[in-house]
Design a protein around this motif. Structure first.
Motif, mmCIF file in Angstrom:
data_model
loop_
_atom_site.group_PDB
_atom_site.id
_atom_site.type_symbol
_atom_site.label_atom_id
_atom_site.label_comp_id
_atom_site.label_asym_id
_atom_site.label_seq_id
_atom_site.Cartn_x
_atom_site.Cartn_y
_atom_site.Cartn_z
ATOM 1 N N TYR A 1 -0.175 4.698 4.338
ATOM 2 C CA TYR A 1 -1.480 4.071 4.827
ATOM 3 C C TYR A 1 -2.820 4.055 3.874
ATOM 4 C CZ TYR A 1 0.613 3.466 9.488
ATOM 5 O OH TYR A 1 1.084 2.870 10.699
ATOM 6 N N PHE A 2 -2.972 5.348 3.218
ATOM 7 C CA PHE A 2 -3.861 5.488 2.316
ATOM 8 C C PHE A 2 -3.656 4.627 1.152
ATOM 9 C CE2 PHE A 2 -4.593 7.637 -1.922
ATOM 10 C CZ PHE A 2 -5.965 7.515 -1.827
ATOM 11 N N VAL A 3 -2.471 4.225 0.618
ATOM 12 C CA VAL A 3 -2.295 3.328 -0.317
ATOM 13 C C VAL A 3 -2.755 1.964 0.101
ATOM 14 C CG1 VAL A 3 -0.270 2.304 -1.836
ATOM 15 C CG2 VAL A 3 -0.450 4.680 -1.394
ATOM 16 N N MET A 4 -2.369 1.738 1.412
ATOM 17 C CA MET A 4 -2.582 0.272 1.835
ATOM 18 C C MET A 4 -4.331 0.098 1.950
ATOM 19 S SD MET A 4 -0.284 0.142 5.166
ATOM 20 C CE MET A 4 -0.935 -1.598 5.802
ATOM 21 N N GLU A 5 -4.822 1.156 2.192
ATOM 22 C CA GLU A 5 -6.353 1.246 2.167
ATOM 23 C C GLU A 5 -7.051 1.109 0.911
ATOM 24 O OE1 GLU A 5 -10.371 4.255 3.283
ATOM 25 O OE2 GLU A 5 -8.277 4.755 3.979
ATOM 26 N N VAL A 6 -6.348 1.617 -0.207
ATOM 27 C CA VAL A 6 -6.964 1.643 -1.497
ATOM 28 C C VAL A 6 -6.354 -0.023 -2.101
ATOM 29 C CG1 VAL A 6 -6.492 2.131 -3.963
ATOM 30 C CG2 VAL A 6 -6.582 3.805 -2.060
ATOM 31 N N LEU A 7 -5.570 -0.561 -1.818
ATOM 32 C CA LEU A 7 -5.028 -1.918 -2.145
ATOM 33 C C LEU A 7 -6.161 -2.871 -1.587
ATOM 34 C CD1 LEU A 7 -1.180 -1.725 -2.240
ATOM 35 C CD2 LEU A 7 -2.636 -1.697 -4.049
ATOM 36 N N LEU B 1 -2.496 -14.156 0.361
ATOM 37 C CA LEU B 1 -1.234 -14.191 1.065
ATOM 38 C C LEU B 1 -0.340 -13.199 0.449
ATOM 39 C CD1 LEU B 1 0.405 -15.295 3.355
ATOM 40 C CD2 LEU B 1 1.243 -17.304 1.887
ATOM 41 N N SER B 2 -0.133 -13.161 -0.971
ATOM 42 C CA SER B 2 0.587 -12.178 -1.626
ATOM 43 C C SER B 2 0.111 -10.663 -1.250
ATOM 44 C CB SER B 2 0.671 -12.415 -3.144
ATOM 45 O OG SER B 2 1.050 -13.591 -3.595
ATOM 46 N N LEU B 3 -1.127 -10.500 -1.128
ATOM 47 C CA LEU B 3 -1.670 -9.219 -0.969
ATOM 48 C C LEU B 3 -1.109 -8.771 0.518
ATOM 49 C CD1 LEU B 3 -3.297 -6.518 -1.605
ATOM 50 C CD2 LEU B 3 -5.435 -7.988 -1.040
ATOM 51 N N MET B 4 -1.410 -10.035 1.632
ATOM 52 C CA MET B 4 -1.200 -9.735 3.064
ATOM 53 C C MET B 4 0.300 -9.361 3.236
ATOM 54 S SD MET B 4 -3.572 -12.680 4.501
ATOM 55 C CE MET B 4 -2.919 -12.718 6.324
ATOM 56 N N LEU B 5 1.258 -9.736 2.438
ATOM 57 C CA LEU B 5 2.741 -9.721 2.485
ATOM 58 C C LEU B 5 3.040 -8.260 2.049
ATOM 59 C CD1 LEU B 5 4.180 -13.191 1.521
ATOM 60 C CD2 LEU B 5 3.928 -12.378 3.659
ATOM 61 N N ILE B 6 2.232 -7.923 0.902
ATOM 62 C CA ILE B 6 2.687 -6.559 0.338
ATOM 63 C C ILE B 6 2.085 -5.540 1.310
ATOM 64 C CG2 ILE B 6 1.877 -4.967 -1.597
ATOM 65 C CD1 ILE B 6 1.820 -7.168 -3.295
ATOM 66 N N SER C 1 -8.607 9.566 1.524
ATOM 67 C CA SER C 1 -9.499 8.452 1.238
ATOM 68 C C SER C 1 -10.705 8.973 0.669
ATOM 69 C CB SER C 1 -9.465 7.637 2.624
ATOM 70 O OG SER C 1 -10.555 6.726 2.455
ATOM 71 N N GLN C 2 -11.299 9.973 1.335
ATOM 72 C CA GLN C 2 -12.476 10.576 0.831
ATOM 73 C C GLN C 2 -12.382 11.244 -0.605
ATOM 74 O OE1 GLN C 2 -15.282 10.247 2.612
ATOM 75 N NE2 GLN C 2 -13.852 8.900 3.740
#
Length: 395
Positions: free
Chosen positions: A106-112, A315-320, A355-356
């Motif tokens: 979830y943290f990686v998703m936030e960074v991306l 779209l590519s980012l959303m799929l990832i 995240s912080q």
């Protein structure tokens, strides 16, 4: 070599015996002795000498090198499979490790999302994409593993309730994010571990130890320290001012919707644990959630928002992000299946601390004592939870 000796005597006097050595260059034919010549005879004949070919020698060295590379590859694959087995079910810490991996994803998703987001996509449309990808991947996972999707023996009661409450929690949380500042929405969202522990005590009859309660309190207060600092630093722009004015008139309703999202999410965690233990397949809970959440978010996207056609990059980012969301949900379900809810949900606060710390290290935000104190409280709480480990009656 032939030796001959002769001796003779004259008048009683002794004479010297003479030893004569004769060399015969020819070999004896009928059982005679072979007499060597002075020529040096090599140990190996010309026919017996090994033939050295540099090309043949090079090829002979190539096979061991390929064999070494093959052995290294097999060793790496074996190590990866052993590590995957250890994370999934090979250790008494597997449940907590799965929860940590879920928080990290979830943290990686936030960074991306923060680094590569190039197009503004409505929230319901984003949620619809992630739920659809989660539904497709969970279906493929179950079909590959040989699990029947709609088998009569599946625990349908907890699965249906999990899908219903999970979808309601997602929709209400998205509504809160659209109406109040993001930091306040996250504070409301991270009350879920507290409600999940209370519901697990009531429904699943789990025993909450003092260490579990103290860990949850420390993590929650650490998060409050962090987001209090962020909220006081936030500069009010025009749209934020309109949000604040809306909150003055409808503050109680938004707070109730946020609490409703947290309560339904906490109950959903307990249903995930019950369904995963009954079916012994945590991905089945992810699949049931996707069946209802995907069409629900799609209807809300077309009903309450203007549809935005994403570009190829978006779209590519959303799929990832959808794929990562699926993995995070799988690890979350597996962690809740193996571990007590009250202990597992405390590890979820790791996402806030990471995240912080990421924002401070990348100079995306200036640090303060409150942020560092909050991160320290969360990390100490999570570390103590991991160090204490699972209870003996839960192994």
């Amino acid at each position: 070599m032939i030796m001959s000796a002769s001796a003779f005597t004259t008048g009683g006097a002794d004479h010297t015996v003479e030893l004569v050595v004769l060399e015969n260059p020819e070999s004896a034919t009928d059982g005679g002795l072979a007499v060597p010549s002075k020529e040096i005879i090599p140990l190996l004949s010309q026919a017996e000498r090994p033939k050295i070919n540099i090309f043949k020698d090079f090829r002979s060295r190539e096979k061991p090198l390929e064999q070494v590379i093959k052995n290294i590859t097999e060793a790496e694959i074996s190590l990866l499979s052993q590590l995957s087995f250890w994370v999934w079910k090979g250790s008494r810490y597997s449940g907590l490790v799965c929860m940590v991996l879920s928080s990290i994803i979830y943290f990686v998703m936030e960074v991306l999302s923060d680094k590569f987001n190039a197009q503004s996509i409505p929230l319901f449309e984003t949620a619809f994409t992630r739920c659809t990808v989660t539904l497709i991947l969970s279906c493929l996972w179950l079909r590959t593993s040989g699990q029947a999707l709609f088998e009569a023996t599946n625990p349908w009661s907890p699965l249906v309730l999990r899908a219903l409450l999970g979808s309601l929690s997602l929709l209400s949380f998205v509504y809160c994010i659209q109406r109040i500042p993001f930091s306040q929405a996250l504070v409301l969202g991270f009350t879920t571990p507290i409600f999940a522990s209370i519901v697990a005590k009531i429904i699943l009859h789990e025993k909450l130890k003092i260490a579990d309660i103290v860990g949850l309190i420390c993590s929650f207060f650490g998060m409050l320290f962090i987001f209090k600092v962020l909220y006081t630093r936030r500069l009010l722009k025009a749209e934020e001012a309109s949000i604040i004015s809306f909150m003055r008139n409808h503050h109680i309703y938004i707070a109730l919707i946020g609490l409703f999202s947290s309560i339904t999410s906490g109950i959903s965690y307990c249903l995930i644990k019950a369904a995963a233990k009954a079916s012994d397949q945590p991905v089945l809970t992810v699949f049931s959630f996707g069946i209802l959440a995907s069409p629900a978010t799609g209807i809300c996207s077309f009903a309450f928002e203007e549809f935005v056609l994403p570009s190829r990059y978006s779209l590519s980012l959303m799929l990832i992000l959808g794929t990562l969301s699926f993995l995070a949900e799988v690890f979350l379900a597996r962690g809740l299946q193996l571990e007590k809810v009250g202990k597992a949900v405390n590890v979820q606060f790791t996402e806030v601390a990471l995240s912080q710390l990421w924002g401070i290290c990348t100079s995306r935000m200036s640090w303060s004592f409150g942020q560092l104190a909050g991160c320290l409280l969360i990390l100490i709480s999570v570390t103590c939870t991991m160090y204490i480990g699972p209870d003996k009656d839960n192994e």
